[in-house]
Motif scaffolding. Structure first.
Motif, PDB file in Angstrom:
ATOM      1  N   GLU A  38       1.543 -18.293  37.349  1.00  0.00           N
ATOM      2  CA  GLU A  38       1.948 -17.026  37.983  1.00  0.00           C
ATOM      3  C   GLU A  38       1.412 -15.846  37.191  1.00  0.00           C
ATOM      4  N   GLU A  39       1.626 -15.876  35.882  1.00  0.00           N
ATOM      5  CA  GLU A  39       1.188 -14.780  35.022  1.00  0.00           C
ATOM      6  C   GLU A  39      -0.338 -14.668  34.969  1.00  0.00           C
ATOM      7  N   ALA A  40      -1.013 -15.774  35.189  1.00  0.00           N
ATOM      8  CA  ALA A  40      -2.481 -15.769  35.189  1.00  0.00           C
ATOM      9  C   ALA A  40      -3.044 -15.239  36.504  1.00  0.00           C
ATOM     10  N   GLY A  41      -2.163 -15.019  37.481  1.00  0.00           N
ATOM     11  CA  GLY A  41      -2.623 -14.513  38.767  1.00  0.00           C
ATOM     12  C   GLY A  41      -3.184 -15.592  39.671  1.00  0.00           C
ATOM     13  N   ASN A  42      -2.710 -16.817  39.502  1.00  0.00           N
ATOM     14  CA  ASN A  42      -3.158 -17.926  40.330  1.00  0.00           C
ATOM     15  C   ASN A  42      -1.968 -18.441  41.149  1.00  0.00           C
ATOM     16  N   PRO A  43      -1.701 -17.794  42.296  1.00  0.00           N
ATOM     17  CA  PRO A  43      -0.504 -18.139  43.062  1.00  0.00           C
ATOM     18  C   PRO A  43      -0.531 -19.542  43.664  1.00  0.00           C
ATOM     19  N   ILE A  44      -1.704 -20.065  43.941  1.00  0.00           N
ATOM     20  CA  ILE A  44      -1.768 -21.409  44.534  1.00  0.00           C
ATOM     21  C   ILE A  44      -1.327 -22.461  43.521  1.00  0.00           C
ATOM     22  N   GLN A  45      -1.862 -22.385  42.309  1.00  0.00           N
ATOM     23  CA  GLN A  45      -1.447 -23.327  41.265  1.00  0.00           C
ATOM     24  C   GLN A  45       0.033 -23.131  40.939  1.00  0.00           C
ATOM     25  N   ALA A  46       0.465 -21.876  40.872  1.00  0.00           N
ATOM     26  CA  ALA A  46       1.869 -21.592  40.568  1.00  0.00           C
ATOM     27  C   ALA A  46       2.775 -22.186  41.638  1.00  0.00           C
ATOM     28  N   ALA A  47       2.421 -22.008  42.903  1.00  0.00           N
ATOM     29  CA  ALA A  47       3.242 -22.541  43.990  1.00  0.00           C
ATOM     30  C   ALA A  47       3.301 -24.061  43.932  1.00  0.00           C
ATOM     31  N   SER A  48       2.174 -24.684  43.625  1.00  0.00           N
ATOM     32  CA  SER A  48       2.141 -26.140  43.523  1.00  0.00           C
ATOM     33  C   SER A  48       3.120 -26.637  42.461  1.00  0.00           C
TER      34      SER A  48
ATOM     35  N   MET B 178      -5.199 -15.210  28.830  1.00  0.00           N
ATOM     36  CA  MET B 178      -4.401 -15.997  27.935  1.00  0.00           C
ATOM     37  C   MET B 178      -3.553 -17.024  28.703  1.00  0.00           C
ATOM     38  N   HIS B 179      -2.894 -16.593  29.778  1.00  0.00           N
ATOM     39  CA  HIS B 179      -2.026 -17.495  30.538  1.00  0.00           C
ATOM     40  C   HIS B 179      -2.826 -18.610  31.200  1.00  0.00           C
ATOM     41  N   THR B 180      -4.040 -18.303  31.627  1.00  0.00           N
ATOM     42  CA  THR B 180      -4.877 -19.337  32.226  1.00  0.00           C
ATOM     43  C   THR B 180      -5.160 -20.432  31.206  1.00  0.00           C
ATOM     44  N   ALA B 181      -5.506 -20.025  29.996  1.00  0.00           N
ATOM     45  CA  ALA B 181      -5.797 -20.995  28.935  1.00  0.00           C
ATOM     46  C   ALA B 181      -4.563 -21.825  28.592  1.00  0.00           C
ATOM     47  N   ILE B 182      -3.417 -21.180  28.531  1.00  0.00           N
ATOM     48  CA  ILE B 182      -2.181 -21.903  28.203  1.00  0.00           C
ATOM     49  C   ILE B 182      -1.853 -22.909  29.295  1.00  0.00           C
ATOM     50  N   ALA B 183      -1.922 -22.476  30.554  1.00  0.00           N
ATOM     51  CA  ALA B 183      -1.636 -23.389  31.662  1.00  0.00           C
ATOM     52  C   ALA B 183      -2.590 -24.576  31.644  1.00  0.00           C
TER      53      ALA B 183
END
Length: 65
Positions: free
Chosen positions: A29-39, A1-6
């Protein structure tokens, strides 16, 4: 769900600012994608810069996790 929202937020907010950037980072972050979250957290920290130093510091801390 978080991936789709992001992904949708990125599509509909091509030039996000302020809280929008942090909101996108949160969903990555919630989608488990730390690289995108950090960016996005780094972008949020830069945007907050002198506007809200405490918020900028928090964004940098999240980016460095």
């Amino acid at each position: 769900m978080h991936t789709a929202i992001a992904g949708e937020l990125e599509k509909f907010l091509p030039i996000p600012d302020g809280a929008q950037i942090g909101f996108i980072a949160y969903h990555w972050e919630e989608a488990g994608n730390p690289i995108q979250a950090a960016s996005y957290n780094m972008k949020a920290a830069n945007w907050h810069g002198t506007r809200d130093p405490a918020q900028a510091l928090e964004a940098w801390k999240r980016a460095s996790r």
